[in-house]
Design an enzyme around this catalytic site. Structure first.
Site, short mmCIF file in Angstrom:
data_model
loop_
_atom_site.label_atom_id
_atom_site.label_comp_id
_atom_site.label_asym_id
_atom_site.label_seq_id
_atom_site.Cartn_x
_atom_site.Cartn_y
_atom_site.Cartn_z
N ALA A 203 0.87 -1.18 0.00
CA ALA A 203 0.00 0.00 0.00
C ALA A 203 0.91 1.23 0.00
O ALA A 203 2.05 1.16 0.48
CB ALA A 203 -0.87 -0.01 1.25
N GLU B 289 4.34 -5.18 7.40
CA GLU B 289 3.56 -4.14 8.10
C GLU B 289 3.99 -3.88 9.54
O GLU B 289 3.98 -2.74 9.99
CB GLU B 289 2.06 -4.49 8.07
CG GLU B 289 1.37 -4.23 6.73
CD GLU B 289 1.49 -5.37 5.75
OE1 GLU B 289 2.29 -6.31 5.99
OE2 GLU B 289 0.79 -5.36 4.72
N1 COA Z 1 4.59 3.10 -0.62
C1 COA Z 1 4.98 4.25 -1.19
N2 COA Z 1 6.09 4.37 -1.94
C2 COA Z 1 6.84 3.27 -2.10
C3 COA Z 1 6.51 2.02 -1.53
C4 COA Z 1 5.29 1.96 -0.77
N3 COA Z 1 4.89 0.83 -0.21
N4 COA Z 1 7.45 1.12 -1.86
C5 COA Z 1 8.34 1.77 -2.61
N5 COA Z 1 7.99 3.06 -2.76
C6 COA Z 1 8.68 4.12 -3.51
C7 COA Z 1 9.88 4.65 -2.74
O1 COA Z 1 9.49 5.62 -1.78
C8 COA Z 1 10.71 5.22 -3.87
O2 COA Z 1 10.15 6.46 -4.26
P1 COA Z 1 11.10 7.75 -4.51
O3 COA Z 1 12.02 7.31 -5.62
O4 COA Z 1 10.16 8.82 -4.91
O5 COA Z 1 11.84 7.97 -3.23
C9 COA Z 1 10.46 4.24 -5.01
O6 COA Z 1 9.24 3.58 -4.70
C10 COA Z 1 11.54 3.20 -5.17
O7 COA Z 1 11.71 2.53 -3.93
P2 COA Z 1 13.13 2.37 -3.18
O8 COA Z 1 12.86 2.17 -1.73
O9 COA Z 1 14.03 3.47 -3.56
O10 COA Z 1 13.65 1.02 -3.85
P3 COA Z 1 14.67 -0.03 -3.22
O11 COA Z 1 15.01 -0.97 -4.32
O12 COA Z 1 15.77 0.66 -2.52
O13 COA Z 1 13.83 -0.82 -2.10
C11 COA Z 1 11.90 -1.98 -1.24
C12 COA Z 1 12.77 -1.64 -2.47
C13 COA Z 1 10.69 -2.74 -1.74
C14 COA Z 1 12.71 -2.89 -0.29
C15 COA Z 1 11.50 -0.67 -0.51
O14 COA Z 1 10.95 0.22 -1.47
C16 COA Z 1 10.46 -0.87 0.57
O15 COA Z 1 10.80 -1.33 1.65
N6 COA Z 1 9.21 -0.49 0.32
C17 COA Z 1 8.15 -0.52 1.29
C18 COA Z 1 7.66 -1.94 1.48
C19 COA Z 1 6.58 -1.99 2.52
O16 COA Z 1 6.80 -1.75 3.71
N7 COA Z 1 5.36 -2.33 2.09
C20 COA Z 1 4.24 -2.47 2.97
C21 COA Z 1 3.45 -1.24 3.03
S1 COA Z 1 2.08 -1.44 4.14
#
Ligand code: COA
Length: 258
Positions: free
Chosen positions: A66, A135
Site C-alpha cells: 500500500a 507491516e
Molecule cells: N509506498 C509508497 N512508496 C513506495 C513504496 C510503498 N509501499 N514502496 C516503494 N515506494 C517508492 C519509494 O518511496 C521510492 O520512491 P522515490 O524514488 O520517490 O523515493 C520508489 O518507490 C523506489 O523505492 P526504493 O525504496 O528506492 O527502492 P529499493 O530498491 O531501494 O527498495 C523496497 C525496495 C521494496 C525494499 C523498498 O521500497 C520498501 O521497503 N518499500 C516498502 C515496502 C513496505 O513496507 N510495504 C508495505 C506497506 S504497508
C-alpha cells in the site's frame, strides 16, 4: 473509465491488468485501488474474457505494498476505513471474481502487494520475486486480508513467522510453502501464466465460476462450504455448458465451450 495507473488489455480471451507505477514500485494508492476495482468489474462483465492475469510493470516489483505516503497521518477511524474499503472494493472482489485470476508475481510482492497476489486464485512467481508482509515494521498489521489469507496458504506457523519478522522470502521458499504454485525465470513468467490460462479456457467457464464460489465458501465462517458445493453442483446441471460437456464426452469429441 480511462486509467492512469494501470494498463488494461484483452487478447485471446485473457484480460491483462498491469499495475503501472514502476517509479513507486507499483505501490497501491487510492486511485490505483479504484482503477483496479473498476478493471476487475469490467473484466468480469466482459463475455470475451475467460481468465484474468494481473502483474506489475517494470522489472523490479509486482507491488511493493500500500502507498505508505497516503496513510502516514491517518487516525484510528481513517485506518479502519482504509482497510474496510480495500477489502470491499478490491481484495474480496478479486477473490470472488467468477473468472480465474492468476497473479504473475514479477518482483517485490510486499504488504498490500502480497495481499493482492493472495486474493488471486493462482500465483506464479519469477525467480527474482521477494514476498513478505512487512507491516509490523511500520507499526501496523496487514489490513487487506493478509492475516487471513496467508495462514490459509502456508499454515499458521509459517504465517506467524512471516508476519512477526516482517521479512521477505524468495520465490523458491514461497513455492515450497504453497504460497506460489510455480517459479519461472522472469522471461518465462507470462508464458507460464498463459499456459495455465490456456488449459483453463478449454473448460466450462460456468463450472469454473461454481468451483470458485464453492472453494471460497469453505474459508468463510458464515457459510457452510459443503452446502455451498451442493448448491453450486446442482446449478451446473441447468447450464448449456453441462449439456455440451457431457454430450461431447459421450460422443467421444472435445467439448466446445463458448
Ligand atoms: N509506498 C509508497 N512508496 C513506495 C513504496 C510503498 N509501499 N514502496 C516503494 N515506494 C517508492 C519509494 O518511496 C521510492 O520512491 P522515490 O524514488 O520517490 O523515493 C520508489 O518507490 C523506489 O523505492 P526504493 O525504496 O528506492 O527502492 P529499493 O530498491 O531501494 O527498495 C523496497 C525496495 C521494496 C525494499 C523498498 O521500497 C520498501 O521497503 N518499500 C516498502 C515496502 C513496505 O513496507 N510495504 C508495505 C506497506 S504497508
Amino acid at each position: 473509465m480511462s486509467y492512469t495507473n494501470i494498463l488494461y488489455r484483452i487478447e485471446n480471451k485473457i484480460c491483462y491488468i498491469t499495475i503501472n507505477r514502476p517509479d513507486k514500485l507499483n505501490a497501491l494508492n487510492k486511485q490505483t485501488i479504484d482503477e483496479l476495482s473498476n478493471a476487475f468489474t469490467s473484466a468480469n462483465a466482459d463475455e470475451t474474457v475467460r481468465v484474468i492475469i494481473i502483474t506489475g510493470s517494470g522489472e523490479k516489483a509486482f507491488v511493493a505494498g500500500a502507498d505508505i505516503s497516503e496513510f502516514a497521518n491517518f487516525s484510528v477511524e481513517d485506518g479502519k476505513k482504509l482497510s474496510a474499503q480495500g477489502h470491499e472494493t478490491l481484495f474480496d472482489h478479486v477473490e470472488k471474481s467468477n473468472k480465474p485470476v492468476i497473479a504473475a508475481v514479477n518482483g517485490f510482492a510486499l504488504g498490500g502487494g502480497l495481499e493482492l497476489a493472495m486474493s488471486a486464485h493462482i500465483r506464479v512467481a519469477s525467480d527474482n520475486a521477494k514476498l513478505g508482509l512487512p507491516e509490523v515494521s511500520l507499526g501496523v498489521i496487514p489490513g487487506y486480508g493478509g492475516t487471513q489469507r496467508l495462514p490459509q496458504l502456508v499454515g499458521k506457523g509459517k504465517a506467524f513467522e512471516m508476519i512477526f519478522t516482517a521479512g521477505m522470502i524468495d520465490a523458491n521458499d514461497a513455492k515450497q510453502s504453497g504460497l506460489v504454485n510455480h517459479v519461472t525465470t522472469p522471461a518465462e513468467l507470462m508464458a507460464k501464466c498463459e499456459e495455465i490460462a490456456g488449459k483453463i479456457i478449454k473448460n466450462s467457464g460456468q463450472a469454473i465460476g461454481s468451483a470458485i464460489r464453492s472453494v471460497n465458501a469453505g474459508f468463510k465462517t458464515e457459510v457452510d462450504g459443503f452446502k455451498e458445493e451442493i448448491i453450486e453442483f446442482g446449478k451446473c446441471f441447468g447450464t448449456p455448458e453441462f449439456v455440451e460437456g457431457t454430450t461431447a464426452f459421450l460422443d467421444k469429441r472435445k467439448p466446445s465451450f463458448k
